[in-house]
Scaffold this motif. Structure first.
Motif, PDB file in Angstrom:
ATOM      1  N   PRO A   2      59.931  18.529  55.786  1.00 35.55           N
ATOM      2  CA  PRO A   2      58.819  18.573  54.833  1.00 35.55           C
ATOM      3  C   PRO A   2      58.701  17.225  54.122  1.00 35.55           C
ATOM      4  O   PRO A   2      59.716  16.628  53.759  1.00 35.55           O
ATOM      5  CB  PRO A   2      59.224  19.671  53.848  1.00 35.55           C
ATOM      6  N   HIS A   3      57.489  16.738  53.959  1.00 34.64           N
ATOM      7  CA  HIS A   3      57.331  15.428  53.314  1.00 34.64           C
ATOM      8  C   HIS A   3      56.997  15.551  51.836  1.00 34.64           C
ATOM      9  O   HIS A   3      57.033  14.579  51.109  1.00 34.64           O
ATOM     10  CB  HIS A   3      56.266  14.592  54.044  1.00 34.64           C
ATOM     11  N   ALA A   4      56.644  16.730  51.370  1.00 31.97           N
ATOM     12  CA  ALA A   4      56.357  16.907  49.948  1.00 31.97           C
ATOM     13  C   ALA A   4      56.692  18.339  49.563  1.00 31.97           C
ATOM     14  O   ALA A   4      56.393  19.271  50.304  1.00 31.97           O
ATOM     15  CB  ALA A   4      54.892  16.615  49.658  1.00 31.97           C
ATOM     16  N   VAL A   5      57.311  18.502  48.447  1.00 29.41           N
ATOM     17  CA  VAL A   5      57.602  19.831  47.938  1.00 29.41           C
ATOM     18  C   VAL A   5      56.931  19.931  46.580  1.00 29.41           C
ATOM     19  O   VAL A   5      57.185  19.118  45.691  1.00 29.41           O
ATOM     20  CB  VAL A   5      59.119  20.067  47.814  1.00 29.41           C
ATOM     21  N   THR A   6      56.042  20.885  46.441  1.00 27.64           N
ATOM     22  CA  THR A   6      55.326  21.037  45.175  1.00 27.64           C
ATOM     23  C   THR A   6      55.420  22.489  44.731  1.00 27.64           C
ATOM     24  O   THR A   6      55.678  23.385  45.525  1.00 27.64           O
ATOM     25  CB  THR A   6      53.840  20.662  45.320  1.00 27.64           C
ATOM     26  N   THR A   7      55.211  22.694  43.480  1.00 30.38           N
ATOM     27  CA  THR A   7      55.194  24.055  42.949  1.00 30.38           C
ATOM     28  C   THR A   7      53.751  24.520  42.850  1.00 30.38           C
ATOM     29  O   THR A   7      52.813  23.720  42.909  1.00 30.38           O
ATOM     30  CB  THR A   7      55.829  24.099  41.549  1.00 30.38           C
ATOM     31  N   ALA A   8      53.581  25.808  42.705  1.00 36.48           N
ATOM     32  CA  ALA A   8      52.231  26.349  42.543  1.00 36.48           C
ATOM     33  C   ALA A   8      51.629  25.796  41.252  1.00 36.48           C
ATOM     34  O   ALA A   8      52.324  25.607  40.255  1.00 36.48           O
ATOM     35  CB  ALA A   8      52.287  27.870  42.484  1.00 36.48           C
ATOM     36  N   ARG A   9      50.359  25.518  41.280  1.00 37.81           N
ATOM     37  CA  ARG A   9      49.672  25.007  40.103  1.00 37.81           C
ATOM     38  C   ARG A   9      49.066  26.163  39.324  1.00 37.81           C
ATOM     39  O   ARG A   9      48.640  27.163  39.895  1.00 37.81           O
ATOM     40  CB  ARG A   9      48.590  24.029  40.531  1.00 37.81           C
ATOM     41  N   ASN A  10      49.017  25.998  38.025  1.00 40.95           N
ATOM     42  CA  ASN A  10      48.397  27.017  37.181  1.00 40.95           C
ATOM     43  C   ASN A  10      46.898  27.065  37.407  1.00 40.95           C
ATOM     44  O   ASN A  10      46.252  26.035  37.605  1.00 40.95           O
ATOM     45  CB  ASN A  10      48.664  26.717  35.702  1.00 40.95           C
ATOM     46  N   ILE A  11      46.358  28.266  37.388  1.00 42.88           N
ATOM     47  CA  ILE A  11      44.917  28.473  37.502  1.00 42.88           C
ATOM     48  C   ILE A  11      44.379  28.657  36.088  1.00 42.88           C
ATOM     49  O   ILE A  11      44.961  29.405  35.308  1.00 42.88           O
ATOM     50  CB  ILE A  11      44.623  29.723  38.350  1.00 42.88           C
ATOM     51  N   PRO A  12      43.279  27.970  35.743  1.00 37.54           N
ATOM     52  CA  PRO A  12      42.714  28.174  34.405  1.00 37.54           C
ATOM     53  C   PRO A  12      42.492  29.660  34.140  1.00 37.54           C
ATOM     54  O   PRO A  12      42.048  30.408  35.021  1.00 37.54           O
ATOM     55  CB  PRO A  12      41.392  27.414  34.453  1.00 37.54           C
ATOM     56  N   PHE A  13      42.803  30.069  32.932  1.00 36.95           N
ATOM     57  CA  PHE A  13      42.738  31.483  32.573  1.00 36.95           C
ATOM     58  C   PHE A  13      41.371  32.092  32.880  1.00 36.95           C
ATOM     59  O   PHE A  13      41.283  33.215  33.374  1.00 36.95           O
ATOM     60  CB  PHE A  13      43.080  31.657  31.086  1.00 36.95           C
ATOM     61  N   CYS A  14      40.304  31.364  32.620  1.00 35.30           N
ATOM     62  CA  CYS A  14      38.952  31.911  32.830  1.00 35.30           C
ATOM     63  C   CYS A  14      38.639  32.155  34.307  1.00 35.30           C
ATOM     64  O   CYS A  14      37.690  32.866  34.627  1.00 35.30           O
ATOM     65  CB  CYS A  14      37.907  30.997  32.196  1.00 35.30           C
ATOM     66  N   TRP A  15      39.416  31.574  35.246  1.00 34.95           N
ATOM     67  CA  TRP A  15      39.181  31.759  36.681  1.00 34.95           C
ATOM     68  C   TRP A  15      40.111  32.798  37.293  1.00 34.95           C
ATOM     69  O   TRP A  15      39.937  33.183  38.457  1.00 34.95           O
ATOM     70  CB  TRP A  15      39.381  30.451  37.436  1.00 34.95           C
ATOM     71  N   ARG A  16      41.117  33.226  36.576  1.00 33.94           N
ATOM     72  CA  ARG A  16      42.177  34.039  37.177  1.00 33.94           C
ATOM     73  C   ARG A  16      41.668  35.337  37.797  1.00 33.94           C
ATOM     74  O   ARG A  16      42.085  35.708  38.887  1.00 33.94           O
ATOM     75  CB  ARG A  16      43.280  34.315  36.169  1.00 33.94           C
ATOM     76  N   GLU A  17      40.780  36.040  37.118  1.00 31.90           N
ATOM     77  CA  GLU A  17      40.279  37.305  37.668  1.00 31.90           C
ATOM     78  C   GLU A  17      39.500  37.065  38.959  1.00 31.90           C
ATOM     79  O   GLU A  17      39.674  37.786  39.944  1.00 31.90           O
ATOM     80  CB  GLU A  17      39.419  38.038  36.637  1.00 31.90           C
TER      81      GLU A  17
END
Length: 135
Positions: A96-111
């Protein structure tokens, strides 16, 4: 091409370049193009300071949809691929060349995102992954 400024109709369209620069549209006109036996009339935008021609996807998208209706069908369910299952083969030295974590989704878009993810899971397009992976 035999088009003068007098042949142009003012344009109300706002055109943008791939690098987000606004293109200066001098005007538009209809041109009849021919390639072999195929003759097509298209609306052409004349741009100031453009050094090479651009083809618009608008001119061809309707033709593509008509020629390949199953490819652009958004109403029916997703079709399974035909043929052998897809197999990705890695070379022995692949890492793997990059390991990233999940990014937060803006609260207003979550649903909305949750609804889209649920729909994709129902259609067997995606599946949940509950654990970290190397890739």
């Amino acid at each position: 091409m035999g088009v003068s400024r007098a042949d142009l109709t003012p344009s109300t369209a706002v055109l943008w370049a791939a690098d987000s620069r606004r293109l200066d549209c001098v005007g538009t006109c209809a041109l009849t193009l021919q390639l072999g036996d195929v003759i097509q009339t298209v609306q052409v935008s004349v741009l100031r300071a453009l050094h090479s021609p651009l083809l618009s996807w608008h001119d061809y998208f309707d033709k593509l949809k008509a020629e390949f209706p199953r490819v652009f069908d958004t109403e029916s369910t997703l079709r399974k691929m035909t043929g052998e299952p897809m197999k990705i083969e890695l070379t022995d030295d692949a890492v793997p060349h990059a390991v990233t974590t999940a990014r937060n989704i803006p609260f207003c878009w979550r649903e909305d995102v949750r609804l889209q993810l649920d729909e994709l899971m129902e259609k067997d397009i995606i599946e949940p992954v509950e654990h970290p992976t190397d890739w």
